[in-house]
Motif scaffolding. Structure first.
Motif, PDB file in Angstrom:
ATOM      1  N   TYR A  51      37.271  43.295  34.730  1.00 35.06           N
ATOM      2  CA  TYR A  51      36.509  44.063  33.740  1.00 35.06           C
ATOM      3  C   TYR A  51      35.037  43.645  33.733  1.00 35.06           C
ATOM      4  CZ  TYR A  51      34.895  45.716  29.186  1.00 35.06           C
ATOM      5  OH  TYR A  51      34.168  46.311  28.188  1.00 35.06           O
ATOM      6  N   ASN A  52      34.772  42.321  33.754  1.00 32.73           N
ATOM      7  CA  ASN A  52      33.387  41.830  33.712  1.00 32.73           C
ATOM      8  C   ASN A  52      32.604  42.242  34.957  1.00 32.73           C
ATOM      9  OD1 ASN A  52      33.447  40.667  31.189  1.00 32.73           O
ATOM     10  ND2 ASN A  52      34.174  38.697  31.932  1.00 32.73           N
ATOM     11  N   LYS A  53      33.281  42.232  36.133  1.00 31.05           N
ATOM     12  CA  LYS A  53      32.601  42.662  37.364  1.00 31.05           C
ATOM     13  C   LYS A  53      32.270  44.153  37.302  1.00 31.05           C
ATOM     14  CE  LYS A  53      34.308  39.151  40.562  1.00 31.05           C
ATOM     15  NZ  LYS A  53      35.272  38.836  41.632  1.00 31.05           N
ATOM     16  N   MET A  54      33.182  44.940  36.747  1.00 30.52           N
ATOM     17  CA  MET A  54      32.930  46.374  36.612  1.00 30.52           C
ATOM     18  C   MET A  54      31.777  46.628  35.633  1.00 30.52           C
ATOM     19  SD  MET A  54      36.877  47.732  36.444  1.00 30.52           S
ATOM     20  CE  MET A  54      36.501  49.436  36.115  1.00 30.52           C
ATOM     21  N   LYS A  55      31.744  45.832  34.551  1.00 34.81           N
ATOM     22  CA  LYS A  55      30.764  46.053  33.484  1.00 34.81           C
ATOM     23  C   LYS A  55      29.381  45.523  33.856  1.00 34.81           C
ATOM     24  CE  LYS A  55      30.097  45.169  28.539  1.00 34.81           C
ATOM     25  NZ  LYS A  55      30.659  44.499  27.341  1.00 34.81           N
ATOM     26  N   PHE A  56      29.322  44.260  34.307  1.00 34.97           N
ATOM     27  CA  PHE A  56      28.023  43.609  34.498  1.00 34.97           C
ATOM     28  C   PHE A  56      27.469  43.748  35.914  1.00 34.97           C
ATOM     29  CE2 PHE A  56      30.007  41.136  30.984  1.00 34.97           C
ATOM     30  CZ  PHE A  56      29.134  41.542  29.986  1.00 34.97           C
ATOM     31  N   LYS A  57      28.359  43.868  36.916  1.00 32.84           N
ATOM     32  CA  LYS A  57      27.877  44.008  38.293  1.00 32.84           C
ATOM     33  C   LYS A  57      27.903  45.454  38.763  1.00 32.84           C
ATOM     34  CE  LYS A  57      28.949  39.293  39.746  1.00 32.84           C
ATOM     35  NZ  LYS A  57      29.548  38.439  40.790  1.00 32.84           N
ATOM     36  N   GLN A  58      28.264  46.357  37.845  1.00 35.68           N
ATOM     37  CA  GLN A  58      28.252  47.798  38.145  1.00 35.68           C
ATOM     38  C   GLN A  58      29.080  48.123  39.390  1.00 35.68           C
ATOM     39  OE1 GLN A  58      26.444  49.992  35.978  1.00 35.68           O
ATOM     40  NE2 GLN A  58      26.378  48.130  34.775  1.00 35.68           N
ATOM     41  N   LYS A  59      30.263  47.489  39.494  1.00 33.46           N
ATOM     42  CA  LYS A  59      31.128  47.759  40.650  1.00 33.46           C
ATOM     43  C   LYS A  59      32.300  48.631  40.211  1.00 33.46           C
ATOM     44  CE  LYS A  59      30.252  43.726  43.571  1.00 33.46           C
ATOM     45  NZ  LYS A  59      30.891  42.645  44.342  1.00 33.46           N
ATOM     46  N   SER A  60      32.767  49.475  41.131  1.00 33.89           N
ATOM     47  CA  SER A  60      33.940  50.291  40.821  1.00 33.89           C
ATOM     48  C   SER A  60      35.200  49.440  40.964  1.00 33.89           C
ATOM     49  CB  SER A  60      34.019  51.486  41.769  1.00 33.89           C
ATOM     50  OG  SER A  60      34.366  51.030  43.074  1.00 33.89           O
ATOM     51  N   PHE A  61      36.292  49.910  40.362  1.00 32.19           N
ATOM     52  CA  PHE A  61      37.568  49.185  40.433  1.00 32.19           C
ATOM     53  C   PHE A  61      37.997  48.996  41.885  1.00 32.19           C
ATOM     54  CE2 PHE A  61      42.234  49.355  40.592  1.00 32.19           C
ATOM     55  CZ  PHE A  61      42.540  48.216  39.858  1.00 32.19           C
ATOM     56  N   HIS A  62      37.847  50.025  42.703  1.00 32.49           N
ATOM     57  CA  HIS A  62      38.307  49.940  44.100  1.00 32.49           C
ATOM     58  C   HIS A  62      37.426  49.012  44.927  1.00 32.49           C
ATOM     59  CE1 HIS A  62      41.666  52.728  43.978  1.00 32.49           C
ATOM     60  NE2 HIS A  62      40.937  53.466  43.137  1.00 32.49           N
ATOM     61  N   GLU A  63      36.132  48.931  44.591  1.00 37.12           N
ATOM     62  CA  GLU A  63      35.250  47.967  45.285  1.00 37.12           C
ATOM     63  C   GLU A  63      35.741  46.538  45.077  1.00 37.12           C
ATOM     64  OE1 GLU A  63      30.642  48.408  45.544  1.00 37.12           O
ATOM     65  OE2 GLU A  63      31.301  49.472  43.739  1.00 37.12           O
ATOM     66  N   ILE A  64      36.165  46.241  43.859  1.00 34.84           N
ATOM     67  CA  ILE A  64      36.619  44.880  43.533  1.00 34.84           C
ATOM     68  C   ILE A  64      37.981  44.607  44.174  1.00 34.84           C
ATOM     69  CG2 ILE A  64      37.313  43.349  41.630  1.00 34.84           C
ATOM     70  CD1 ILE A  64      35.374  45.110  39.867  1.00 34.84           C
ATOM     71  N   MET A  65      38.875  45.591  44.103  1.00 37.63           N
ATOM     72  CA  MET A  65      40.255  45.368  44.557  1.00 37.63           C
ATOM     73  C   MET A  65      40.417  45.506  46.068  1.00 37.63           C
ATOM     74  SD  MET A  65      41.699  44.453  41.857  1.00 37.63           S
ATOM     75  CE  MET A  65      43.381  44.335  42.471  1.00 37.63           C
ATOM     76  N   ASP A  66      39.401  46.009  46.780  1.00 36.87           N
ATOM     77  CA  ASP A  66      39.508  46.123  48.234  1.00 36.87           C
ATOM     78  C   ASP A  66      39.256  44.797  48.937  1.00 36.87           C
ATOM     79  OD1 ASP A  66      40.333  48.674  48.360  1.00 36.87           O
ATOM     80  OD2 ASP A  66      38.379  49.564  48.785  1.00 36.87           O
ATOM     81  N   VAL A  67      39.098  43.720  48.162  1.00 34.36           N
ATOM     82  CA  VAL A  67      38.950  42.378  48.730  1.00 34.36           C
ATOM     83  C   VAL A  67      40.305  41.672  48.610  1.00 34.36           C
ATOM     84  CG1 VAL A  67      37.760  40.169  48.517  1.00 34.36           C
ATOM     85  CG2 VAL A  67      36.516  42.284  48.075  1.00 34.36           C
ATOM     86  N   TYR A  68      40.808  41.124  49.722  1.00 36.56           N
ATOM     87  CA  TYR A  68      42.113  40.454  49.734  1.00 36.56           C
ATOM     88  C   TYR A  68      41.890  38.949  49.692  1.00 36.56           C
ATOM     89  CZ  TYR A  68      43.710  45.076  50.920  1.00 36.56           C
ATOM     90  OH  TYR A  68      43.968  46.426  50.886  1.00 36.56           O
ATOM     91  N   ALA A  69      42.484  38.294  48.700  1.00 42.31           N
ATOM     92  CA  ALA A  69      42.173  36.882  48.452  1.00 42.31           C
ATOM     93  C   ALA A  69      43.388  36.000  48.746  1.00 42.31           C
ATOM     94  CB  ALA A  69      41.729  36.705  47.008  1.00 42.31           C
ATOM     95  N   PHE A  70      43.133  34.894  49.493  1.00 45.15           N
ATOM     96  CA  PHE A  70      44.196  33.923  49.826  1.00 45.15           C
ATOM     97  C   PHE A  70      43.689  32.509  49.584  1.00 45.15           C
ATOM     98  CE2 PHE A  70      45.045  37.682  52.341  1.00 45.15           C
ATOM     99  CZ  PHE A  70      46.415  37.858  52.210  1.00 45.15           C
ATOM    100  N   ARG A  71      44.646  31.617  49.316  1.00 46.76           N
ATOM    101  CA  ARG A  71      44.323  30.207  49.145  1.00 46.76           C
ATOM    102  C   ARG A  71      45.189  29.415  50.116  1.00 46.76           C
ATOM    103  NH1 ARG A  71      44.745  30.373  44.015  1.00 46.76           N
ATOM    104  NH2 ARG A  71      46.722  29.339  43.653  1.00 46.76           N
ATOM    105  N   ILE A  72      44.554  28.512  50.893  1.00 44.04           N
ATOM    106  CA  ILE A  72      45.313  27.680  51.843  1.00 44.04           C
ATOM    107  C   ILE A  72      45.264  26.238  51.348  1.00 44.04           C
ATOM    108  CG2 ILE A  72      45.498  26.894  54.233  1.00 44.04           C
ATOM    109  CD1 ILE A  72      44.073  29.476  55.089  1.00 44.04           C
ATOM    110  N   ILE A  73      46.428  25.674  51.078  1.00 40.59           N
ATOM    111  CA  ILE A  73      46.537  24.297  50.564  1.00 40.59           C
ATOM    112  C   ILE A  73      46.991  23.406  51.718  1.00 40.59           C
ATOM    113  CG2 ILE A  73      47.461  22.822  48.738  1.00 40.59           C
ATOM    114  CD1 ILE A  73      46.002  25.345  47.719  1.00 40.59           C
ATOM    115  N   THR A  74      46.233  22.348  51.984  1.00 40.78           N
ATOM    116  CA  THR A  74      46.550  21.470  53.122  1.00 40.78           C
ATOM    117  C   THR A  74      46.615  20.011  52.668  1.00 40.78           C
ATOM    118  OG1 THR A  74      45.922  20.970  55.398  1.00 40.78           O
ATOM    119  CG2 THR A  74      44.124  21.252  53.826  1.00 40.78           C
ATOM    120  N   GLU A  75      46.679  19.081  53.636  1.00 42.92           N
ATOM    121  CA  GLU A  75      46.959  17.682  53.286  1.00 42.92           C
ATOM    122  C   GLU A  75      45.708  16.838  53.091  1.00 42.92           C
ATOM    123  OE1 GLU A  75      49.548  16.247  56.323  1.00 42.92           O
ATOM    124  OE2 GLU A  75      51.209  17.561  55.750  1.00 42.92           O
ATOM    125  N   SER A  76      44.687  17.044  53.925  1.00 44.90           N
ATOM    126  CA  SER A  76      43.527  16.149  53.862  1.00 44.90           C
ATOM    127  C   SER A  76      42.223  16.952  53.923  1.00 44.90           C
ATOM    128  CB  SER A  76      43.555  15.160  55.025  1.00 44.90           C
ATOM    129  OG  SER A  76      43.310  15.841  56.247  1.00 44.90           O
TER     130      SER A  76
END
Length: 717
Positions: free
Chosen positions: A247-272
């Motif tokens: 919501y804040n990105k849509m409101k303050f950065k003037q981005k559309s919902f699809h602009e925000i959601m078209d980014v795919y986010a992953f987290r990789i957890i490793t040992e060191s």
């Protein structure tokens, strides 16, 4: 499920990291709270004890120590049951009683407004935090459960609690690095304030997630395959986008919902840490990295202790955001300062650094509290200081300082030390002289230039962004204003006493005290300050000091303090032009040394100096002095602004000639403006800095000697 079963479930949870004796202490606190809250119900109709128990469950998920869990069980006992702190100290020890007291509201004090009550309670909690940081952890867990169960409350109360959560408690959780608590508080607050918006965004996210599932699984599969090929340890997690963040990105950065959601986010957890950088190289070989989107928060952690590698890749026609971190960094990213207790046994370097950052932040809060006039000003400074975005700048010796986005060199100076901020006069950014108001960027080296005796400029308040800088500047200006008002008041009182043929030293102590009591002020300095600010008339106070009485006529004049006139037969007050905040020069007539001048007391703001011919001097029929005769000191070297009106014939380069003439006469042009012009004539307005009437005459003579100039005059309104 019965309450007994719930406390048993908590016991099972605690047995994973606490010994039996400490678990039994937590159970004892539970039974004590259950008895204390006997018969009390929540708005939902549930027994009240379910709330403290739920708060303890939240803290157990964070693996907090037994004293924090005991405080969670007892946190409403002082406030809601009338059991005193001493009774808790006797039963459970001082540390637990102090934690409970730190979380308890100030219910016994009557406040004028709800905002004042909120501010005072927050200030009380801050003091307790400074002694024991666990106070805020218990409070955040309490607030989190209250937000989860807001439903049965009236609409206005829900709105107020949700607003307070988004303004203060979610940013504090973020500042302490507790990402999981922060995001849940934000989403719950958003859902409460904007239920329809939250519902629509949630439905859109679920719909989009279903249609994108194939792409997500394909990207995850390729990443896993790459790690296996390179023999790198790591588990890959999907990263959810939170509703409030969307919501804040849509409101303050003037981005559309699809602009925000078209980014795919992953987290990789490793040992060191070493594996983090090797995995970074592997994913960059799989997909192309986007320039300027790589951030190394491992080498340069965020202010709240957060560490991770961030990179954005372009692959399969979409952007892929990847965060890479170790297991310990993951715990600290989610739980922040609470992770300190998870790693308490081995006292890891990451945990200790995080603890030190929090200690610095709490110390900064205490400094702001000491400088604030009241709790409302304190909470205003704290809100300003809870910025989510940081920049990283260097001192000349290479030390890294974290500052909020938008910070300036003045914020930097106060971050180093309050005394450096107060004495700051200039700065160098990357070795080049720069404006103090220039916004700093990450990676810059900043050097502060100080001067002995320098003082903060009130204009700094218009551009500083940190609470510490703002509170420090205000504190110094208040003290400066007080000192200057006392000095000005003393000067004016001495002058009025001289009209009665008396000196201030002639007045007895008992007479001074009688006048102080009569005027209902705390001290003689406060009375002088009131005179200096223009709130009281020096003549009336002088008459009281001389005669010991105040006539009805005097009282009427004091009430109608705007009456003005200069008394005859008084020696004028000498001014130097550098008196400070309480002696100002009128913009209408712009007086300069050499002009006959008078001082006009401006109620609450000190003295304004006008030329004695100024049309804006107040008229007065009362023969008793709001006007003060002034004379200039002989050795003034400061510069003063004068406005000149120059009529000249239009010629190529004539404006440059005028500017050159002013410079030759050692004048300095502040502003130049062409006001009117036709085919033959132009009228130019000049604001010039001079140090007196003789200097002004020299400047005007030089300009008048230009052949194209037909007339020059000084502007007075």
């Amino acid at each position: 499920m019965s309450e007994e079963a719930t406390v048993d479930r908590l016991t099972d949870q605690l047995s994973k990291y606490l010994d039996t004796s400490r678990i039994n202490q937590v159970r004892r606190a539970y039974y004590y709270a259950e008895q204390a809250h006997e018969g009390q119900k929540r708005r939902s109709g549930e027994p009240y004890i379910t709330h403290p128990l739920a708060v303890a469950h939240i803290l157990a998920d964070l693996r907090l120590d037994h004293q924090s869990l005991m405080a969670a069980m007892l946190h409403d006992v002082i406030e809601d049951t009338g059991i005193p702190k001493d009774a808790l100290s006797e039963q459970f020890g001082d540390p637990v009683a102090d934690l409970v007291d730190g979380v308890s509201k100030l219910t016994q004090i009557e406040f004028r407004t709800r905002a004042e009550a909120q501010a005072e309670n927050f200030q009380k909690m801050t003091l307790a935090m400074a002694r024991d940081i666990r106070v805020i952890l218990v409070k955040l867990a309490d607030r989190l459960h209250n937000m989860r169960t807001l439903g049965p409350l009236p609409y206005e109360k829900r709105q107020r609690i949700a607003t307070e959560t988004l303004d203060i408690y979610a940013p504090i959780a973020n500042r302490l690095g507790m990402h999981s608590v922060c995001t849940e508080l934000e989403d719950l607050g958003f859902a409460s304030l904007y239920p329809m918006r939250s519902k629509y965004i949630s439905q859109a996210v679920n719909k989009l997630r279903g249609s994108h599932q194939e792409i997500i699984e394909e990207i995850r599969g390729r990443l896993e395959e790459k790690l296996t090929d390179k023999e790198l340890p790591g588990r890959i997690l999907g990263r959810e986008k939170h509703l409030n963040s969307i919501y804040n990105k849509m409101k303050f950065k003037q981005k559309s919902f699809h602009e925000i959601m078209d980014v795919y986010a992953f987290r990789i957890i490793t040992e060191s840490e070493d594996d983090c950088y090797r995995i970074l190289g592997a994913v960059h070989s799989l997909y192309k990295p986007l320039p300027g989107r790589f951030k190394d928060y491992i080498a340069m952690p965020k202010a709240n202790g957060y560490q991770s590698l961030h990179t954005t890749l372009f692959g399969m026609h979409v952007n892929i955001e990847i965060q890479i971190r170790t297991e310990e960094m993951e715990q600290i990213a989610n739980n922040g300062i609470a992770a300190h207790w998870m790693y308490k046994n081995d006292q890891s370097a990451v945990s200790l650094v995080n603890q030190n950052r929090v200690d610095r932040w709490v110390k900064g809060l205490m400094e702001m509290r000491e400088r604030a006039d009241d709790s409302l000003e304190f909470i205003e400074h704290v809100k300003v200081d809870l910025f989510p975005d940081e920049i990283y700048v260097f001192t000349p010796k290479g030390k890294i300082l974290e500052l909020p986005g938008g910070a300036t060199a003045v914020d930097f100076a106060y971050a180093i030390h309050t005394d450096i901020g107060n004495a700051c006069v200039a700065c160098r950014i990357n070795r080049n002289l720069a404006s103090l108001s220039q916004t700093l960027q990450s990676g810059q080296t900043v050097e502060i230039i100080t001067a002995p005796g320098a003082r903060p400029n009130p204009a700094w308040l218009s551009f500083v962004v940190t609470g510490k800088a703002r509170s420090s500047i205000r504190h110094v200006l208040k003290n400066q204003r007080k000192t200057e008002s006392v000095e000005l008041g003393k000067t004016l009182l001495k002058r009025s006493l001289s009209g009665f043929g008396r000196n201030l030293s002639d007045v007895s102590k008992s007479q001074t005290e009688a006048v102080v009591n009569h005027n209902q002020v705390a001290s003689f300095d406060d009375l002088l300050s009131e005179i200096g600010l223009g709130n009281r008339m020096a003549y009336l106070v002088a008459r009281q000091l001389v005669s010991g009485e105040e006539s009805e006529e005097d009282k009427a004049r004091q009430e109608n303090i705007s009456q003005t006139v200069v008394p005859s037969g008084r020696s004028p007050v000498t001014i130097r032009g550098t008196e400070g905040l309480l002696v100002r020069f009128a913009n209408c007539c712009k007086p300069i040394p050499g002009d006959p001048v008078v001082g006009v007391m401006d109620t609450g703001h000190g003295m304004v100096i006008h030329s004695d011919t100024c049309s804006r001097i107040p008229d007065g029929g009362d023969p008793q002095h709001r006007l003060t005769h002034l004379k200039w000191a002989k050795d003034i070297s400061d510069e003063f602004s004068v406005e000149l009106r120059v009529e000249l014939e239009r010629q190529r380069g004539v404006i440059a000639e005028v500017a050159n003439a002013v410079a030759v006469a050692d004048g300095n042009i502040e502003r130049i403006n062409v006001e009117e012009q036709n085919a033959h004539l132009s009228i130019v307005s000049l604001v010039v800095h001079v140090n007196g009437r003789r200097h002004l005459a020299r400047v005007m003579r030089r300009v008048r000697n230009i052949r194209a100039v037909t007339h020059i005059s000084r502007v007075r309104y």
